[in-house]
Scaffold this motif. Structure first.
Motif, PDB file in Angstrom:
ATOM      1  N   VAL A 115     -17.495  14.783 -35.414  1.00 14.26           N
ATOM      2  CA  VAL A 115     -17.490  16.025 -34.630  1.00 14.26           C
ATOM      3  C   VAL A 115     -18.678  16.014 -33.671  1.00 14.26           C
ATOM      4  N   VAL A 116     -18.425  16.363 -32.419  1.00 15.50           N
ATOM      5  CA  VAL A 116     -19.484  16.537 -31.419  1.00 15.50           C
ATOM      6  C   VAL A 116     -19.475  17.986 -30.972  1.00 15.50           C
ATOM      7  N   ILE A 117     -20.656  18.609 -30.995  1.00 14.20           N
ATOM      8  CA  ILE A 117     -20.776  20.029 -30.671  1.00 14.20           C
ATOM      9  C   ILE A 117     -21.707  20.216 -29.482  1.00 14.20           C
ATOM     10  N   ALA A 118     -21.168  20.691 -28.382  1.00 11.91           N
ATOM     11  CA  ALA A 118     -22.014  21.148 -27.277  1.00 11.91           C
ATOM     12  C   ALA A 118     -22.458  22.560 -27.639  1.00 11.91           C
ATOM     13  N   TYR A 119     -23.734  22.737 -27.939  1.00 11.75           N
ATOM     14  CA  TYR A 119     -24.195  24.039 -28.410  1.00 11.75           C
ATOM     15  C   TYR A 119     -24.439  25.010 -27.263  1.00 11.75           C
ATOM     16  N   SER A 120     -24.010  24.632 -26.077  1.00  9.75           N
ATOM     17  CA  SER A 120     -23.963  25.536 -24.914  1.00  9.75           C
ATOM     18  C   SER A 120     -23.063  24.888 -23.876  1.00  9.75           C
ATOM     19  N   GLU A 121     -22.740  25.655 -22.856  1.00  8.62           N
ATOM     20  CA  GLU A 121     -21.945  25.109 -21.758  1.00  8.62           C
ATOM     21  C   GLU A 121     -22.856  24.312 -20.833  1.00  8.62           C
ATOM     22  N   GLY A 122     -22.415  24.080 -19.590  1.00 11.49           N
ATOM     23  CA  GLY A 122     -23.250  23.374 -18.631  1.00 11.49           C
ATOM     24  C   GLY A 122     -23.424  21.913 -18.991  1.00 11.49           C
ATOM     25  N   MET A 127     -22.046  16.454 -21.227  1.00 12.89           N
ATOM     26  CA  MET A 127     -22.347  15.278 -22.042  1.00 12.89           C
ATOM     27  C   MET A 127     -21.323  15.120 -23.164  1.00 12.89           C
ATOM     28  N   ALA A 128     -21.007  16.210 -23.858  1.00  8.40           N
ATOM     29  CA  ALA A 128     -20.041  16.140 -24.959  1.00  8.40           C
ATOM     30  C   ALA A 128     -18.683  15.630 -24.482  1.00  8.40           C
ATOM     31  N   SER A 129     -18.307  16.042 -23.279  1.00 11.30           N
ATOM     32  CA  SER A 129     -16.985  15.653 -22.771  1.00 11.30           C
ATOM     33  C   SER A 129     -16.877  14.152 -22.529  1.00 11.30           C
ATOM     34  N   LYS A 136     -14.107  17.948 -30.882  1.00  9.86           N
ATOM     35  CA  LYS A 136     -15.172  18.484 -30.031  1.00  9.86           C
ATOM     36  C   LYS A 136     -15.154  20.005 -30.039  1.00  9.86           C
ATOM     37  N   LEU A 137     -16.360  20.586 -30.148  1.00  6.65           N
ATOM     38  CA  LEU A 137     -16.529  22.031 -30.137  1.00  6.65           C
ATOM     39  C   LEU A 137     -17.556  22.398 -29.078  1.00  6.65           C
ATOM     40  N   VAL A 138     -17.413  23.585 -28.504  1.00  8.34           N
ATOM     41  CA  VAL A 138     -18.423  24.086 -27.572  1.00  8.34           C
ATOM     42  C   VAL A 138     -18.756  25.525 -27.936  1.00  8.34           C
ATOM     43  N   TRP A 139     -20.045  25.862 -27.913  1.00  8.05           N
ATOM     44  CA  TRP A 139     -20.521  27.215 -28.192  1.00  8.05           C
ATOM     45  C   TRP A 139     -20.765  27.950 -26.879  1.00  8.05           C
ATOM     46  N   SER A 153     -20.612  25.802 -15.225  1.00  9.16           N
ATOM     47  CA  SER A 153     -20.716  24.846 -14.132  1.00  9.16           C
ATOM     48  C   SER A 153     -20.607  23.414 -14.657  1.00  9.16           C
ATOM     49  N   GLY A 154     -19.648  22.685 -14.148  1.00  5.17           N
ATOM     50  CA  GLY A 154     -19.457  21.297 -14.560  1.00  5.17           C
ATOM     51  C   GLY A 154     -18.771  21.120 -15.891  1.00  5.17           C
ATOM     52  N   THR A 155     -18.378  22.213 -16.543  1.00  2.00           N
ATOM     53  CA  THR A 155     -17.771  22.129 -17.873  1.00  2.00           C
ATOM     54  C   THR A 155     -16.247  22.121 -17.771  1.00  2.00           C
TER      55      THR A 155
END
Length: 376
Positions: A115-122, A127-129, A136-139, A153-155
């Protein structure tokens, strides 16, 4: 054991590193092996986030993510050089050095995590993508009803299996902008690290006089926190109750924002009563010693500082924003025009101890939901 990667932008002051600092020690070490990728490893949280292995800093990315206004040719040759090269590549090839570096690091980390978690957007989500993994999870830590607060932005949210919002108000605002992702969006509150808060409140001394009714507000001096309205509110309160009240603002910000706030303080002749404390790595003794915490923000996704004040037993008044209703009794939330009267009533009300015991139950529910996501 499942291998987990969290990604954040930096270790600077603010809610995201603080929330991660509270979350990671609660995860089960026997079920989850956690790495942390911090893209720019400067800031007061650098050595405070535990229960994880922090991946070594990428030197090129470090320089590319340095704030441009802090960079001068003589101060930091490498930062200046990398940023210049980044701009040249963007103009000549339409793909910057920053994006190339994200691609390279993403390839290096691919295939290593369940599991890869982007703990914020942007940039954390960017990077997670780029990392191939099982899930994959994003907070989401922003109120998407405000364009200036959006961190997308960029997400590309298409690349994430689940989108986690930190409050129901945040989820509503996000889905309002991105209705196509409604089915994979959920809400999980932040952890309340009550032991850390209570222990930290006992450390150090504070510059608060007991001869006054002391109000505190905490946060970055910027548009979002809306501290610019504090001098006018304080002037109105003083007209009602006299010189018995002081208001302390704990936080720093851009020079122009701080200057505007100082000008507003001087406009109302409040230099002795509206006190700028500057940034504090440990604001908890100030919150604990204050008679009242007031939140003035234009918007908040899930204002962690409200929970912190609750743990410390400091009464709270909040301006009328959606997420505040998820945390406070509605009698504690007021439209801006009613804030001066609400503060005046608080000053004149009999003092009573406030004890809040809800953190343990809250945290159990949060951890259960997070670990379920990591296991799916």
């Amino acid at each position: 054991m499942r291998k987990i990667l969290f990604i954040i932008r930096d270790f600077k002051q603010g809610g995201i590193p603080r929330c991660l600092q509270s979350l990671l020690p609660c995860l089960d070490n026997e079920r989850f092996d956690v790495d942390l990728l911090c893209l720019h490893q400067d800031g007061p949280y650098k050595n405070k986030i535990k229960n994880c292995n922090i991946i070594n800093q990428d030197r090129v990315l470090y320089h590319l993510l340095a704030f441009s206004k802090n960079v001068g040719l003589l101060r930091d040759f490498w930062t200046f050089s990398y940023k210049l090269y980044d701009r040249v590549l963007k103009i000549t090839t339409q793909k910057s050095l920053l994006l190339r570096r994200i691609d390279l690091i993403g390839k290096r980390l691919s295939g290593k995590y369940d599991v890869v978690i982007a703990y914020s957007e942007g940039i954390a989500a960017q990077m997670a993508s780029k990392i191939s993994c099982g899930r994959k999870l994003v907070w989401i830590h922003n109120d998407y009803s405000f364009d200036c607060a959006r961190g997308d932005s960029g997400t590309s949210f298409d690349s994430f299996d689940k989108i986690v919002c930190v409050s129901y108000a945040t989820q509503r605002s996000f889905v309002g902008v991105f209705p196509q992702f409604k089915e994979k969006t959920c809400t999980i509150y932040n952890i309340i690290n009550d032991k850390f808060i209570l222990d930290s409140a006992k450390e150090g001394t504070v510059e608060i006089s007991k001869n006054y009714f002391n109000i505190i507000s905490v946060g970055r001096i910027c548009y979002q926190k809306n501290f610019i309205i504090i001098p006018k509110i304080l002037s109105s309160v003083r007209n009602r109750v006299g010189d018995v009240v002081k208001w302390y603002i704990c936080g720093s910000g851009p020079e122009d924002e701080v200057l505007l706030l100082k000008q507003e303080i001087n406009k109302y002749n409040l230099s002795d009563y509206c006190i700028l404390l500057g940034a504090k790595d440990n604001p908890y003794p100030y919150i604990s010693e204050a008679d009242l915490f007031v939140m003035t923000s234009h918007y908040e996704s899930y204002p962690t500082v409200i929970n912190e004040a609750m743990v410390l037993g400091t009464p709270i008044i909040s301006i009328d924003i959606p997420s505040a209703y998820e945390m406070l009794d509605k009698s504690r939330v007021h439209p801006l025009k009613e804030i001066p009267n609400a503060i005046g009533n608080e000053i004149q009300a009999p003092k009573r101890p406030i004890v809040w015991k809800g953190a343990e139950k809250h945290n159990k529910g949060v951890i259960s939901e997070v670990e379920k996501l990591l296991n799916d």
